[in-house]
Design a protein around this motif. Structure first.
Motif, PDB file in Angstrom:
ATOM      1  N   ASN A 194       0.796  -1.236   0.000  1.00 50.81           N
ATOM      2  CA  ASN A 194       0.000   0.000   0.000  1.00 50.81           C
ATOM      3  C   ASN A 194       0.826   1.284   0.000  1.00 50.81           C
ATOM      4  OD1 ASN A 194       0.994  -0.154   2.567  1.00 50.81           O
ATOM      5  ND2 ASN A 194      -0.985  -0.118   3.598  1.00 50.81           N
ATOM      6  N   LEU A 195       2.138   1.182  -0.133  1.00 46.79           N
ATOM      7  CA  LEU A 195       2.999   2.358  -0.236  1.00 46.79           C
ATOM      8  C   LEU A 195       3.667   2.345  -1.613  1.00 46.79           C
ATOM      9  CD1 LEU A 195       4.683   2.466   3.306  1.00 46.79           C
ATOM     10  CD2 LEU A 195       2.749   3.816   2.475  1.00 46.79           C
ATOM     11  N   PHE A 196       3.469   3.432  -2.360  1.00 45.32           N
ATOM     12  CA  PHE A 196       3.900   3.441  -3.759  1.00 45.32           C
ATOM     13  C   PHE A 196       4.776   4.655  -4.078  1.00 45.32           C
ATOM     14  CE2 PHE A 196      -0.239   1.368  -3.475  1.00 45.32           C
ATOM     15  CZ  PHE A 196       0.001   0.156  -4.107  1.00 45.32           C
ATOM     16  N   VAL A 197       5.531   4.525  -5.161  1.00 45.24           N
ATOM     17  CA  VAL A 197       6.222   5.640  -5.799  1.00 45.24           C
ATOM     18  C   VAL A 197       5.614   5.765  -7.189  1.00 45.24           C
ATOM     19  CG1 VAL A 197       8.408   6.600  -6.574  1.00 45.24           C
ATOM     20  CG2 VAL A 197       8.344   5.171  -4.538  1.00 45.24           C
ATOM     21  N   SER A 198       4.978   6.896  -7.467  1.00 40.42           N
ATOM     22  CA  SER A 198       4.259   7.088  -8.724  1.00 40.42           C
ATOM     23  C   SER A 198       5.052   8.031  -9.625  1.00 40.42           C
ATOM     24  CB  SER A 198       2.870   7.661  -8.458  1.00 40.42           C
ATOM     25  OG  SER A 198       2.164   6.815  -7.562  1.00 40.42           O
ATOM     26  N   SER A 199       5.301   7.610 -10.876  1.00 40.53           N
ATOM     27  CA  SER A 199       6.208   8.370 -11.741  1.00 40.53           C
ATOM     28  C   SER A 199       5.664   8.537 -13.145  1.00 40.53           C
ATOM     29  CB  SER A 199       7.566   7.665 -11.835  1.00 40.53           C
ATOM     30  OG  SER A 199       8.106   7.419 -10.558  1.00 40.53           O
ATOM     31  N   TYR A 200       6.166   9.572 -13.813  1.00 37.56           N
ATOM     32  CA  TYR A 200       6.012   9.671 -15.261  1.00 37.56           C
ATOM     33  C   TYR A 200       7.308  10.219 -15.838  1.00 37.56           C
ATOM     34  CZ  TYR A 200       4.138   9.882 -19.891  1.00 37.56           C
ATOM     35  OH  TYR A 200       3.953   9.637 -21.223  1.00 37.56           O
ATOM     36  N   MET A 201       7.860   9.454 -16.787  1.00 42.70           N
ATOM     37  CA  MET A 201       9.070   9.836 -17.512  1.00 42.70           C
ATOM     38  C   MET A 201       8.676  10.117 -18.955  1.00 42.70           C
ATOM     39  SD  MET A 201      12.565   9.886 -17.162  1.00 42.70           S
ATOM     40  CE  MET A 201      13.089   8.556 -16.053  1.00 42.70           C
ATOM     41  N   GLY A 202       8.974  11.318 -19.449  1.00 43.60           N
ATOM     42  CA  GLY A 202       8.593  11.631 -20.816  1.00 43.60           C
ATOM     43  C   GLY A 202       9.533  12.615 -21.483  1.00 43.60           C
ATOM     44  N   PHE A 203       9.504  12.638 -22.813  1.00 43.59           N
ATOM     45  CA  PHE A 203      10.353  13.551 -23.578  1.00 43.59           C
ATOM     46  C   PHE A 203       9.549  14.143 -24.737  1.00 43.59           C
ATOM     47  CE2 PHE A 203      11.216   9.125 -24.787  1.00 43.59           C
ATOM     48  CZ  PHE A 203      10.845   9.125 -26.127  1.00 43.59           C
ATOM     49  N   GLY A 204      10.028  15.265 -25.239  1.00 47.36           N
ATOM     50  CA  GLY A 204       9.336  15.906 -26.349  1.00 47.36           C
ATOM     51  C   GLY A 204      10.060  17.177 -26.774  1.00 47.36           C
ATOM     52  N   PRO A 205       9.643  17.793 -27.863  1.00 44.97           N
ATOM     53  CA  PRO A 205       8.679  17.245 -28.819  1.00 44.97           C
ATOM     54  C   PRO A 205       9.343  16.249 -29.766  1.00 44.97           C
ATOM     55  CG  PRO A 205       9.401  19.412 -29.532  1.00 44.97           C
ATOM     56  CD  PRO A 205      10.073  19.161 -28.214  1.00 44.97           C
ATOM     57  N   VAL A 206       8.671  15.185 -30.066  1.00 49.18           N
ATOM     58  CA  VAL A 206       9.164  14.186 -31.014  1.00 49.18           C
ATOM     59  C   VAL A 206       8.843  14.688 -32.433  1.00 49.18           C
ATOM     60  CG1 VAL A 206       8.913  11.780 -31.760  1.00 49.18           C
ATOM     61  CG2 VAL A 206       8.813  12.345 -29.318  1.00 49.18           C
ATOM     62  N   PRO A 207       9.761  14.587 -33.402  1.00 52.43           N
ATOM     63  CA  PRO A 207      10.959  13.750 -33.434  1.00 52.43           C
ATOM     64  C   PRO A 207      12.255  14.446 -33.026  1.00 52.43           C
ATOM     65  CG  PRO A 207      10.516  14.542 -35.630  1.00 52.43           C
ATOM     66  CD  PRO A 207       9.435  15.112 -34.754  1.00 52.43           C
ATOM     67  N   HIS A 208      12.181  15.658 -32.516  1.00 54.32           N
ATOM     68  CA  HIS A 208      13.406  16.353 -32.131  1.00 54.32           C
ATOM     69  C   HIS A 208      13.271  16.837 -30.679  1.00 54.32           C
ATOM     70  CE1 HIS A 208      14.593  16.205 -36.316  1.00 54.32           C
ATOM     71  NE2 HIS A 208      13.485  16.836 -36.677  1.00 54.32           N
ATOM     72  N   PRO A 209      13.390  15.909 -29.729  1.00 54.41           N
ATOM     73  CA  PRO A 209      13.142  16.267 -28.318  1.00 54.41           C
ATOM     74  C   PRO A 209      14.134  17.302 -27.794  1.00 54.41           C
ATOM     75  CG  PRO A 209      13.149  13.886 -28.635  1.00 54.41           C
ATOM     76  CD  PRO A 209      13.687  14.483 -29.889  1.00 54.41           C
ATOM     77  N   ARG A 210      13.598  18.283 -27.082  1.00 53.69           N
ATOM     78  CA  ARG A 210      14.451  19.280 -26.427  1.00 53.69           C
ATOM     79  C   ARG A 210      14.644  18.973 -24.946  1.00 53.69           C
ATOM     80  NH1 ARG A 210      13.601  25.518 -27.842  1.00 53.69           N
ATOM     81  NH2 ARG A 210      15.288  25.520 -26.299  1.00 53.69           N
ATOM     82  N   PHE A 211      13.806  18.109 -24.413  1.00 48.52           N
ATOM     83  CA  PHE A 211      13.915  17.827 -22.977  1.00 48.52           C
ATOM     84  C   PHE A 211      13.411  16.427 -22.682  1.00 48.52           C
ATOM     85  CE2 PHE A 211       9.537  19.128 -23.531  1.00 48.52           C
ATOM     86  CZ  PHE A 211       8.820  18.341 -22.629  1.00 48.52           C
ATOM     87  N   ILE A 212      13.858  15.910 -21.568  1.00 50.89           N
ATOM     88  CA  ILE A 212      13.267  14.725 -20.955  1.00 50.89           C
ATOM     89  C   ILE A 212      12.975  15.111 -19.516  1.00 50.89           C
ATOM     90  CG2 ILE A 212      15.550  13.716 -20.430  1.00 50.89           C
ATOM     91  CD1 ILE A 212      14.191  10.938 -20.715  1.00 50.89           C
TER      92      ILE A 212
END
Length: 574
Positions: free
Chosen positions: A504-522
């Motif tokens: 019942n104890l969690f670590v909730s995450s989201y990993m993402g990058f953009g903009p595709v196709p030339h990502p400037r950040f993650i």
């Protein structure tokens, strides 16, 4: 007759004694004047000549655009000599109106009959003037200097703070203390009987050398927005704390690093350990499904699977007699590896990890930099927690495949996944951009550095496409920003408590990058210990990611460009 002779003897002895005394005195005077002259002169000089240490102004900390995050300012200490305080209660009542302490605490300090007590290490000139005008017995105002943080809580765990002795205690203030400190000067001067300097009798002077300026890679504007939405996300999920990291995947530079809760370094002595910890580098946690791109890299990189390899998912897997459940208890039937990442099937990545084997998985763990500290340039950088390779069994290997059974820092994890949008090349993360002289001249610039090449460009492109599908028609849909194509991966990890996996104890995450196709950040959003109905990564962290990413596209003036499919076209090999 006898009386007269007795008087004569007494007079004689008195004369002899006086002569001997005078002779001794003369000899002693000769010794003092000749033999001890040099040492006595030095002694006298030490009494009336003092070397006054002149503190060096501390260097600034600035962001990538020159915004001041920390600077040296004149400040004042409020000092008491309780031994001379005749009416502690009355003086405490007066001081309580000006200092951030209760009347009872001040009374206790002023009543202890000591020679010295520091009441406040740093107050502004306006307040120091008011206290000085009170003319309180035994209370002194001492001019000094101190570090001020004009943006308050902004990036507080990154910047850190400086103690009363002028030494950095945390963050960049600690890590780069030698750069920021400068070199103190001195003033050798004669003093009067009361010890007051007499400038006209100055004997030597060396000016202090100010510290250099440390320029960070973070952008204060983006940092503020990241901090704002992270706070929103943590409170919305009734969570304990959270972290946001934004990297440039092509250079490794940290664009933002925010933690919540945080603290005000101007008043750090009232902060709690929870507020002062930099969870991005100091707190390893199970990453959960945001680790799956690493497992996919191993399977594809070793040629054991393709994006279209099929898996029979049933909602669980039996490994050495142990049942390991998928997050979806009924599974999805036969699905491809691409679909497995899209829907975040734990069983698919158990199968991949078991096929890759212990040696293969640990090779890729090393290639992705997960076996050592991130070396981003912040103190307390953890190397994570891994089972020694020679002790890993099949159950351990299966759970590692979907991001359980080990712990890494958020900084380690985002650095590893940053290789995907950078054609398989992982850059060394860094938060130091440059060192500048007090006059603004560049002394040193930190150049981007390749740490490893864990993926081929082909494998990286394949996984990037999987992550685009995850963000557009899989678990990452809540992170979508209309008009832009992004790639991402949700993560919901079970925490380890007392050596056991918590239910019942969690670590909730989201990993993402953009903009595709030339990502400037993650960007990684990680929220720790959400409480209540919202605990999955797509529920808790993806909305935070979406708000911050929306700001980034506008801040960098990237116009919307995605069509109706929003990036969900079938994968085409390069």
């Amino acid at each position: 007759m006898k009386t007269r002779r007795s008087v004569q003897w007494r007079a004689l002895w008195t004369l002899i004694f006086t002569a001997v005394f005078m002779l001794v005195l003369i000899i002693r005077l000769v010794i003092i004047q000749i033999a001890d002259a040099s040492s006595l002169k030095a002694y006298a000089r030490n009494i009336h000549v003092h070397k006054i240490i002149l503190p060096a102004p501390r260097g600034k900390i600035i962001d990538r655009n020159g915004t001041i995050l920390a600077m040296d300012v004149p400040t004042y200490q409020i000092v008491a000599a309780p031994k001379y305080v005749s009416h502690p209660a009355q003086e405490a009542a007066v001081l309580a109106k000006y200092l951030p302490f209760s009347q009872s605490l001040l009374k206790k300090v002023l009543s202890n009959n000591s020679w010295y007590a520091l009441l406040d290490r740093s107050v502004p000139q306006s307040l120091a003037t008011k206290i000085e005008q009170l003319n309180l017995t035994g209370i002194s105002v001492i001019p000094t200097s101190g570090q001020e943080y004009p943006n308050g809580t902004l990036a507080s765990q990154v910047i850190g703070m400086v103690g009363a002795n002028g030494q950095g205690l945390a963050g960049i203030e600690y890590e780069d203390n030698k750069i920021l400190s400068g070199k103190p000067g001195y003033w050798i001067v004669r003093t009067d009987a009361s010890g007051n300097p007499l400038p006209q009798w100055q004997e030597a002077y060396k000016a202090p050398q100010p510290g250099d300026t440390v320029q960070l890679t973070i952008d204060a504007n983006i940092e503020a927005v990241a901090q704002k939405w992270l706070k929103w996300g943590v409170k919305r999920a009734h969570a304990l704390n959270g972290t946001v990291i934004i990297l440039n995947p092509h250079t490794g530079s940290v664009i933002a690093l925010a933690n919540w809760p945080n603290f005000n370094p101007n008043n750090y002595y009232s902060a709690t350990p929870l507020e002062m910890t930099d969870y991005a580098v100091q707190d390893p946690v199970p990453p959960g499904s945001i680790f799956k791109p690493v497992t996919a890299s191993a399977g594809l990189g070793l040629g054991l699977f393709t994006p279209n390899s099929m898996f029979d998912t049933r909602g669980y897997k039996i490994v050495d007699g142990v049942r390991i459940n998928d997050w979806n208890p009924v599974g999805w039937g036969w699905i491809t590896l691409t679909r497995g990442l899209e829907v975040s099937s734990d069983q698919v990545f158990m199968d991949v990890a078991l096929k890759v084997g212990v040696d293969g998985m640990y090779h890729y763990i090393k290639e992705f930099g997960l076996d050592h500290p991130s070396n981003v340039g912040l103190p307390g950088d953890s190397s994570g927690i891994w089972i020694p390779k020679n002790q890993v069994n099949a159950v351990d290997l299966a759970t590692i495949g979907f991001g359980q059974g080990m712990a890494v820092t958020p900084m380690q994890m985002i650095t590893a996944d940053s290789a995907i949008p950078n054609h398989g090349i992982m850059m060394q993360p860094h938060i130091l951009k440059a060192i500048l002289s007090p006059t603004g001249q560049v002394i040193k610039t930190v150049k981007p550095q390749v740490e490893s090449r864990p993926d081929t460009p082909k494998v990286a492109k394949e996984i990037e496409h999987m992550m685009v599908l995850e963000a557009t028609q899989g678990t990452g849909v809540p992170a979508q920003v209309p008009g832009y194509v992004i790639g991402g991966k949700t993560g919901t990890a079970q925490k380890i408590v007392d050596g056991k996996t918590s239910s019942n104890l969690f670590v909730s995450s989201y990993m993402g990058f953009g903009p595709v196709p030339h990502p400037r950040f993650i960007m990684l959003v990680m929220i720790n210990r959400p409480i209540g109905k919202l605990f999955y990564g797509d529920q808790v962290s993806a909305p935070v990611w979406q708000h911050i990413a929306s700001y980034l596209f506008k801040y960098w003036k990237i116009k919307p460009y995605a069509g109706p499919d929003n990036g969900s076209k079938p994968f085409v090999k390069p």
